[in-house]
Write a protein that holds these residues in place. Structure first.
Motif, PDB file in Angstrom:
ATOM      1  N   HIS A  26      35.392  28.688 -37.662  1.00 41.83           N
ATOM      2  CA  HIS A  26      36.308  28.461 -36.528  1.00 41.83           C
ATOM      3  C   HIS A  26      36.211  29.631 -35.551  1.00 41.83           C
ATOM      4  O   HIS A  26      36.065  30.782 -35.955  1.00 41.83           O
ATOM      5  CB  HIS A  26      37.764  28.375 -37.011  1.00 41.83           C
ATOM      6  CG  HIS A  26      38.052  27.173 -37.841  1.00 41.83           C
ATOM      7  ND1 HIS A  26      39.039  26.271 -37.519  1.00 41.83           N
ATOM      8  CD2 HIS A  26      37.483  26.711 -38.981  1.00 41.83           C
ATOM      9  CE1 HIS A  26      39.072  25.314 -38.425  1.00 41.83           C
ATOM     10  NE2 HIS A  26      38.146  25.565 -39.332  1.00 41.83           N
ATOM     11  N   TYR A  27      36.333  29.297 -34.278  1.00 43.85           N
ATOM     12  CA  TYR A  27      36.417  30.336 -33.258  1.00 43.85           C
ATOM     13  C   TYR A  27      37.551  29.978 -32.292  1.00 43.85           C
ATOM     14  O   TYR A  27      37.577  28.887 -31.723  1.00 43.85           O
ATOM     15  CB  TYR A  27      35.093  30.456 -32.493  1.00 43.85           C
ATOM     16  CG  TYR A  27      35.175  31.386 -31.308  1.00 43.85           C
ATOM     17  CD1 TYR A  27      35.322  32.768 -31.480  1.00 43.85           C
ATOM     18  CD2 TYR A  27      35.119  30.896 -30.004  1.00 43.85           C
ATOM     19  CE1 TYR A  27      35.417  33.619 -30.392  1.00 43.85           C
ATOM     20  CE2 TYR A  27      35.204  31.740 -28.906  1.00 43.85           C
ATOM     21  CZ  TYR A  27      35.354  33.104 -29.112  1.00 43.85           C
ATOM     22  OH  TYR A  27      35.452  33.946 -28.038  1.00 43.85           O
ATOM     23  N   LEU A  28      38.499  30.884 -32.164  1.00 45.11           N
ATOM     24  CA  LEU A  28      39.635  30.674 -31.258  1.00 45.11           C
ATOM     25  C   LEU A  28      39.603  31.747 -30.170  1.00 45.11           C
ATOM     26  O   LEU A  28      39.309  32.916 -30.448  1.00 45.11           O
ATOM     27  CB  LEU A  28      40.972  30.765 -32.002  1.00 45.11           C
ATOM     28  CG  LEU A  28      41.264  29.693 -33.057  1.00 45.11           C
ATOM     29  CD1 LEU A  28      40.777  30.147 -34.431  1.00 45.11           C
ATOM     30  CD2 LEU A  28      42.753  29.384 -33.114  1.00 45.11           C
ATOM     31  N   ALA A  60      39.684  35.127 -32.266  1.00 41.99           N
ATOM     32  CA  ALA A  60      39.750  35.101 -33.735  1.00 41.99           C
ATOM     33  C   ALA A  60      38.608  34.232 -34.242  1.00 41.99           C
ATOM     34  O   ALA A  60      38.232  33.247 -33.584  1.00 41.99           O
ATOM     35  CB  ALA A  60      41.086  34.543 -34.205  1.00 41.99           C
ATOM     36  N   GLY A  61      38.064  34.594 -35.377  1.00 43.96           N
ATOM     37  CA  GLY A  61      37.000  33.798 -35.984  1.00 43.96           C
ATOM     38  C   GLY A  61      37.158  33.795 -37.493  1.00 43.96           C
ATOM     39  O   GLY A  61      37.559  34.808 -38.089  1.00 43.96           O
ATOM     40  N   PHE A  62      36.883  32.642 -38.099  1.00 41.75           N
ATOM     41  CA  PHE A  62      37.099  32.507 -39.542  1.00 41.75           C
ATOM     42  C   PHE A  62      36.004  31.660 -40.177  1.00 41.75           C
ATOM     43  O   PHE A  62      35.497  30.720 -39.558  1.00 41.75           O
ATOM     44  CB  PHE A  62      38.450  31.814 -39.820  1.00 41.75           C
ATOM     45  CG  PHE A  62      39.624  32.514 -39.229  1.00 41.75           C
ATOM     46  CD1 PHE A  62      40.211  33.589 -39.857  1.00 41.75           C
ATOM     47  CD2 PHE A  62      40.149  32.089 -38.013  1.00 41.75           C
ATOM     48  CE1 PHE A  62      41.298  34.242 -39.307  1.00 41.75           C
ATOM     49  CE2 PHE A  62      41.238  32.726 -37.449  1.00 41.75           C
ATOM     50  CZ  PHE A  62      41.808  33.810 -38.096  1.00 41.75           C
ATOM     51  N   PHE A  63      35.670  31.981 -41.419  1.00 42.70           N
ATOM     52  CA  PHE A  63      34.900  31.080 -42.264  1.00 42.70           C
ATOM     53  C   PHE A  63      35.896  30.426 -43.211  1.00 42.70           C
ATOM     54  O   PHE A  63      36.744  31.116 -43.798  1.00 42.70           O
ATOM     55  CB  PHE A  63      33.831  31.837 -43.050  1.00 42.70           C
ATOM     56  CG  PHE A  63      32.726  32.352 -42.168  1.00 42.70           C
ATOM     57  CD1 PHE A  63      31.782  31.473 -41.634  1.00 42.70           C
ATOM     58  CD2 PHE A  63      32.637  33.700 -41.860  1.00 42.70           C
ATOM     59  CE1 PHE A  63      30.772  31.940 -40.805  1.00 42.70           C
ATOM     60  CE2 PHE A  63      31.625  34.165 -41.030  1.00 42.70           C
ATOM     61  CZ  PHE A  63      30.695  33.282 -40.496  1.00 42.70           C
ATOM     62  N   GLY A  93      38.479  35.954 -42.020  1.00 36.53           N
ATOM     63  CA  GLY A  93      37.722  36.369 -40.842  1.00 36.53           C
ATOM     64  C   GLY A  93      38.400  37.522 -40.145  1.00 36.53           C
ATOM     65  O   GLY A  93      38.974  38.400 -40.800  1.00 36.53           O
ATOM     66  N   GLY A  94      38.346  37.513 -38.831  1.00 33.65           N
ATOM     67  CA  GLY A  94      38.959  38.584 -38.057  1.00 33.65           C
ATOM     68  C   GLY A  94      39.707  38.032 -36.864  1.00 33.65           C
ATOM     69  O   GLY A  94      39.400  36.950 -36.368  1.00 33.65           O
ATOM     70  N   SER A  95      40.705  38.802 -36.413  1.00 30.25           N
ATOM     71  CA  SER A  95      41.510  38.368 -35.281  1.00 30.25           C
ATOM     72  C   SER A  95      42.037  39.586 -34.535  1.00 30.25           C
ATOM     73  O   SER A  95      42.376  40.604 -35.151  1.00 30.25           O
ATOM     74  CB  SER A  95      42.682  37.512 -35.788  1.00 30.25           C
ATOM     75  OG  SER A  95      43.657  37.379 -34.786  1.00 30.25           O
ATOM     76  N   ASP A  96      42.084  39.480 -33.196  1.00 34.50           N
ATOM     77  CA  ASP A  96      42.751  40.541 -32.434  1.00 34.50           C
ATOM     78  C   ASP A  96      43.961  39.981 -31.673  1.00 34.50           C
ATOM     79  O   ASP A  96      44.360  40.527 -30.649  1.00 34.50           O
ATOM     80  CB  ASP A  96      41.771  41.263 -31.500  1.00 34.50           C
ATOM     81  CG  ASP A  96      41.247  40.379 -30.379  1.00 34.50           C
ATOM     82  OD1 ASP A  96      41.626  39.194 -30.334  1.00 34.50           O
ATOM     83  OD2 ASP A  96      40.462  40.874 -29.559  1.00 34.50           O
ATOM     84  N   PHE A  97      44.509  38.882 -32.190  1.00 37.14           N
ATOM     85  CA  PHE A  97      45.708  38.313 -31.565  1.00 37.14           C
ATOM     86  C   PHE A  97      46.878  39.304 -31.578  1.00 37.14           C
ATOM     87  O   PHE A  97      47.789  39.223 -30.760  1.00 37.14           O
ATOM     88  CB  PHE A  97      46.137  37.023 -32.285  1.00 37.14           C
ATOM     89  CG  PHE A  97      45.262  35.835 -31.967  1.00 37.14           C
ATOM     90  CD1 PHE A  97      44.592  35.735 -30.758  1.00 37.14           C
ATOM     91  CD2 PHE A  97      45.112  34.798 -32.878  1.00 37.14           C
ATOM     92  CE1 PHE A  97      43.780  34.650 -30.450  1.00 37.14           C
ATOM     93  CE2 PHE A  97      44.312  33.695 -32.590  1.00 37.14           C
ATOM     94  CZ  PHE A  97      43.647  33.622 -31.382  1.00 37.14           C
ATOM     95  N   SER A  98      46.868  40.231 -32.529  1.00 35.97           N
ATOM     96  CA  SER A  98      47.973  41.190 -32.612  1.00 35.97           C
ATOM     97  C   SER A  98      47.759  42.400 -31.695  1.00 35.97           C
ATOM     98  O   SER A  98      48.595  43.294 -31.638  1.00 35.97           O
ATOM     99  CB  SER A  98      48.137  41.661 -34.061  1.00 35.97           C
ATOM    100  OG  SER A  98      46.959  42.323 -34.486  1.00 35.97           O
ATOM    101  N   GLY A 109      41.650  44.458 -33.396  1.00 31.42           N
ATOM    102  CA  GLY A 109      40.900  43.681 -34.372  1.00 31.42           C
ATOM    103  C   GLY A 109      41.316  43.999 -35.801  1.00 31.42           C
ATOM    104  O   GLY A 109      41.450  45.168 -36.172  1.00 31.42           O
ATOM    105  N   ARG A 110      41.538  42.930 -36.563  1.00 29.60           N
ATOM    106  CA  ARG A 110      41.975  43.113 -37.950  1.00 29.60           C
ATOM    107  C   ARG A 110      41.328  42.055 -38.833  1.00 29.60           C
ATOM    108  O   ARG A 110      41.017  40.958 -38.374  1.00 29.60           O
ATOM    109  CB  ARG A 110      43.495  42.924 -38.070  1.00 29.60           C
ATOM    110  CG  ARG A 110      44.325  44.080 -37.571  1.00 29.60           C
ATOM    111  CD  ARG A 110      45.780  43.669 -37.521  1.00 29.60           C
ATOM    112  NE  ARG A 110      46.645  44.815 -37.369  1.00 29.60           N
ATOM    113  CZ  ARG A 110      47.163  45.511 -38.366  1.00 29.60           C
ATOM    114  NH1 ARG A 110      46.888  45.168 -39.595  1.00 29.60           N
ATOM    115  NH2 ARG A 110      47.942  46.540 -38.145  1.00 29.60           N
ATOM    116  N   LEU A 111      41.166  42.403 -40.102  1.00 31.30           N
ATOM    117  CA  LEU A 111      40.780  41.403 -41.088  1.00 31.30           C
ATOM    118  C   LEU A 111      41.938  40.417 -41.207  1.00 31.30           C
ATOM    119  O   LEU A 111      43.096  40.825 -41.346  1.00 31.30           O
ATOM    120  CB  LEU A 111      40.514  42.088 -42.436  1.00 31.30           C
ATOM    121  CG  LEU A 111      40.077  41.176 -43.582  1.00 31.30           C
ATOM    122  CD1 LEU A 111      38.673  40.623 -43.331  1.00 31.30           C
ATOM    123  CD2 LEU A 111      40.110  41.936 -44.910  1.00 31.30           C
ATOM    124  N   SER A 112      41.633  39.140 -41.125  1.00 31.24           N
ATOM    125  CA  SER A 112      42.701  38.131 -41.105  1.00 31.24           C
ATOM    126  C   SER A 112      42.344  36.963 -42.001  1.00 31.24           C
ATOM    127  O   SER A 112      41.173  36.677 -42.255  1.00 31.24           O
ATOM    128  CB  SER A 112      42.925  37.603 -39.683  1.00 31.24           C
ATOM    129  OG  SER A 112      43.295  38.651 -38.823  1.00 31.24           O
TER     130      SER A 112
END
Lengths: 118, 210
Positions: free
Chosen positions: B55-57, B68-71, B96-101, B104-107
């Motif tokens: 996923h890529y948001l 944000a991106g996730f497997f 994956g990872g996200s910088d919504f907060s 960048g963080r492991l999410s």
């Protein structure tokens, strides 16, 4: 943007009306066909009809046609959502086993009820 | 009462227009686009009950975009194949990872979806949530209902009218809710939806699978 939405909505209504009309004609044709060739369609050496449960969405049922067509024994596949049936026509002298047909139907996420002649 | 509604909402959340698991051996590509958020995903179904996904948001922002991106691993938990309907419950889990907060963080990401449809009516509800060590940084809930103005043959052009309620909430922000009427059209293995929310946000969704 409102103008675009209006144009798209108008096109949608036109497509809907034409598609509904085409479906009615197709159903009428189907009734005529069914009456005259039911024995041939049911289950012969080169054709068979499978009853499938849960097959309500054409988009989701694409896997059935794709996977049946990839079998070398299969010449043609037709899906009938009205009757929830899959019609298979095999190449001359060939046929898929019942187990293989069931595997393809269940692999697509639907329930294999059986061949219509059963 | 609120907790009951929350449970119902969770059970009914995720999207029937986008089955995260499809037929065995299929590759599905789908997404939803708007000026507020884009979400694209690709899923490979190893069986009709299990798929791998990515996923890529992306959230457009005046200063800088947030991403944000996730497997993910996607599961069909339950399917009801009726004589005239089909119902499903799906779940997904991912990393994956996200910088919504803000950095960048492991999410992680989790989702739950319920849908049920026959050839004329359909209903879907889903919930998607991403989180990091400090809690949730994005929540999305969608509930939608649709009606087909006509019943098409398998090889015909299929059309639906859909009404969608959606709520997005990013970390440290109030939830944003809107209602969007959609037109859906699909033919063979290509589906798209176009809608405009009551607040004037244009939305575009697409799905294809091979």
């Amino acid at each position: 943007m409102k103008t675009w939405m209006f144009i798209i909505l108008s096109a949608f209504i036109s497509i809907s009306l034409q598609a509904e009309d085409a479906h009615k004609h197709h159903k009428n044709d189907g009734h005529k066909h069914e009456g005259s060739t039911a024995e041939v369609v049911s289950s012969t050496a080169t054709e068979t009809t499978i009853k499938v449960k849960g097959m309500v969405c054409a988009f989701c049922a694409q896997g059935i046609t794709k996977n049946f067509k990839s079998e070398k024994e299969v010449e043609d596949v037709k899906v009938d959502l009205d009757k929830m049936e899959v019609h298979l026509r095999f190449k001359k002298g060939q046929k898929l086993s019942r187990a293989k047909m069931k595997e393809i139907i269940t692999g697509a996420g639907f329930d294999f009820v059986g061949e219509v002649s059963e | 009462m609120k907790s009951i509604l929350a449970v119902i909402g969770l059970l009914l959340s995720s999207s029937s227009w986008a089955h995260p698991v499809s037929f065995k051996g299929s590759l599905g590509i789908m997404g939803s686009q708007s000026e507020l958020l884009s979400h694209n995903q690709i899923n490979y179904s190893a069986t009709h009950r299990f798929a791998f996904g990515a996923h890529y948001l992306r959230r457009p922002n005046r200063e800088t975009d947030r991403e944000a991106g996730f497997f993910t691993t996607n599961f069909l938990l339950k399917r009801w194949n009726g004589s005239s309907y089909q119902g499903n419950i799906y779940a997904l889990q991912g990393l994956g990872g996200s910088d919504f907060s803000g950095r960048g963080r492991l999410s992680g990401v989790s989702g739950l979806q319920f849908d049920i449809e026959d050839r004329e009516l359909y209903f879907l509800a889903k919930h998607l949530e991403s989180y990091n060590g400090e809690g949730s940084d994005f929540r999305q809930s969608i509930v939608r209902a649709g009606v087909a103005p006509y019943v098409a043959d398998f090889e015909g052009i299929h059309s639906w009218l859909i009404l969608q309620w959606q709520q997005n909430q990013f970390v440290d922000e109030d939830p944003v809710r809107d209602v969007t009427p959609f037109i859906r059209v699909f033919y063979n293995n290509l589906l798209f939806e176009l809608g405009q929310s009551l607040d004037g946000v244009t939305r575009f969704n697409y799905i294809t699978h091979f």
